[in-house]
Design an enzyme around this catalytic site. Structure first.
Site, PDB file in Angstrom:
ATOM      1  N   ARG A 119       3.231 -12.617   0.070  1.00  0.00           N
ATOM      2  CA  ARG A 119       2.739 -11.550   1.401  1.00  0.00           C
ATOM      3  C   ARG A 119       2.206 -12.980   2.210  1.00  0.00           C
ATOM      4  O   ARG A 119       1.780 -12.422   3.379  1.00  0.00           O
ATOM      5  CB  ARG A 119       1.706 -10.547   0.491  1.00  0.00           C
ATOM      6  N   GLY A 166       8.358  -1.325  -4.098  1.00  0.00           N
ATOM      7  CA  GLY A 166       7.793  -2.250  -5.122  1.00  0.00           C
ATOM      8  C   GLY A 166       9.299  -2.522  -5.466  1.00  0.00           C
ATOM      9  O   GLY A 166      10.112  -3.483  -5.527  1.00  0.00           O
ATOM     10  N   LYS A 204      11.173   9.322 -11.693  1.00  0.00           N
ATOM     11  CA  LYS A 204      10.562  10.191 -10.461  1.00  0.00           C
ATOM     12  C   LYS A 204      10.222  10.957  -9.811  1.00  0.00           C
ATOM     13  O   LYS A 204      10.563  10.340  -9.065  1.00  0.00           O
ATOM     14  CB  LYS A 204       8.812   9.802 -11.461  1.00  0.00           C
ATOM     15  N   GLY A 244       3.686   1.175  -0.989  1.00  0.00           N
ATOM     16  CA  GLY A 244       3.794   3.275  -0.882  1.00  0.00           C
ATOM     17  C   GLY A 244       3.380   3.129   0.425  1.00  0.00           C
ATOM     18  O   GLY A 244       3.283   4.842   0.685  1.00  0.00           O
TER      19      GLY A 244
END
Ligand code: AMP
Length: 399
Positions: A36, A357, A201, A380
């Protein structure tokens, strides 16, 4: 909004919101992954080269109650200086207040100042206007280069923008790259457009799946979430991951896809295991006929072949989420095969974006990061972008 590459920063103090939320070693506070930080270096360098100075602000970790040693940005100063070719990086022990104001005011062209963690103040995450205004007074120009927090309406990521006129607020190069890659995929003119959605999920991915039904030609569903779809169709999935409260939703998605002519590809076969462990006994099975006591932890060989074929024929590719439990060697094959197919398609001219991610971790781990068109830094934020949401960090600059 001003365009970063067209802006001349000579004599200006650029206040840049960066995403320096890097992992640190718990004992030594050494940086264990500096990606980053590296990503933002070109943005900083362009400003310095123009003859401007740079004030960097970021969050780090999740401090709960004010300042704490383990979340201090001072641990990044030395490495940042190295990444910038050895120039001296100054540090302010607070992101607002006297020291920050004095150090920012004294900055000369070519100099860099890093402010202490924004989240040492609760006002940051609350999007407090007075706090945002104080931050804004440190610089002449606001540059947002933190795509990873663009989905948050925090003081430094969104609210602050209102204190700068249109020609004094802009995206940095990281943000520009992220936004233009995401736009390219979302408004994909180059078809076929294949979205590969995996991970654990269904519930986390419902919104993105629904938005993609409007845009993609093919949707590949892998990972743990595939078994909820199989169960919804009446399959036997043994002990595989399943969200029983999402069976109706899964059915609805399959029906909508059919009605819209979007092709959904589920993994025909699976690598199954007798426990969720690296040393489990493994076997293969059709994904809709998994014996009791066994669970699907990776896509099987037939699925690898079908998925690879679809991917290799695509012109636009979005990949979010691994195909199996890639953290364990026995269940890596599916994710590796998909990474290989995405790399091949890219080599043949497709535009491929990997976002989110765990798929990013997977392409990095398997050495494919430079074989795809773009690897997103914002998990996100990227997910919300593809869900069709307006990201506050982007909207604040565009307003
Ligand atoms: P997500 O954050 O939703 O993208 O999920 C990523 C996680 O899903 C990774 O940690 C994978 O190990 C896990 N995962 C992928 N496939 C499966 C599976 N078949 N069963 C259980 N977990 C899985």
């Amino acid at each position: 909004m001003s365009k970063f590459s067209d802006h001349n920063f000579a004599g200006q103090k650029a206040l840049i919101r960066v995403d320096f939320n890097v992992p640190l070693d718990k004992q030594t506070f050494a940086i264990t992954d500096d990606n980053r930080m590296r990503a933002t270096i070109p943005t900083i360098q362009k400003i310095l080269k123009d003859g401007g100075s740079v004030i960097l602000m970021s969050h780090l970790g999740r401090p709960k109650d004010g300042p704490e040693e383990k979340s201090s940005l001072k641990h990044l100063v030395k490495h940042l200086s190295e990444l910038l070719g050895g120039i001296n990086v100054q540090f302010a022990n607070d992101c607002i207040g006297e020291e920050a104001v004095e150090k920012a005011a004294a900055l000369k062209p070519g100099e860099v100042l890093l402010l202490e963690n924004l989240r040492f103040y609760k006002q940051e995450e609350k999007g407090d206007e007075a706090f945002a205004e104080k931050l804004s007074q440190l610089g002449d120009v606001y540059v947002n280069d933190a795509f990873g927090t663009a989905h948050r309406a925090h003081a430094s990521t969104a609210v602050i923008a209102k204190f700068f006129p249109g020609d004094k607020k802009m995206f940095g190069l990281v943000m520009e790259g992220e936004v233009s890659s995401a736009e390219k995929v979302l408004h994909a003119n180059e078809k076929p457009f294949t979205a590969i959605i995996g991970g654990a999920k269904v519930s986390d991915k419902i919104l993105i799946l629904e938005n993609l039904l409007e845009r993609a030609t093919d949707i590949i569903i892998g990972g743990g979430m595939a078994y909820t779809f199989y169960k919804a169709e009446g399959g036997q999935i043994g002990n595989s991951l399943c969200e029983n409260d999402r069976l109706d939703k899964a059915k609805e998605i399959l029906e909508k896809a059919m009605a819209k002519g979007v092709c959904i590809h589920l993994p025909n076969d699976s690598i199954i295991a007798d426990k969720f462990a690296a040393d489990a006994n493994i076997s293969t099975s059709l994904s809709n006929n998994i014996p009791d006591g066994w669970m699907g932890l990776d896509i099987g060989e037939m699925a690898c072949e079908t998925f690879s074929h679809v991917i290799k024929n695509s012109k636009t590719i979005l990949w979010n989420g691994p195909m199996g439990v890639f953290e364990m060697e026995k269940f890596q094959h599916g994710t590796k095969t998909i990474a290989t197919a995405v790399a091949k398609a890219t080599e043949n001219g497709a535009f491929s974006l990997v976002g989110g991610g765990d798929s990013v971790a997977a392409v990095n781990q398997f050495g494919f990061a430079d074989k795809v068109s773009y690897v997103s830094t914002g998990g996100g934020a990227m997910l919300e972008y593809f869900e069709g949401k307006v990201l506050p960090g982007i909207a604040a600059i565009n307003e």
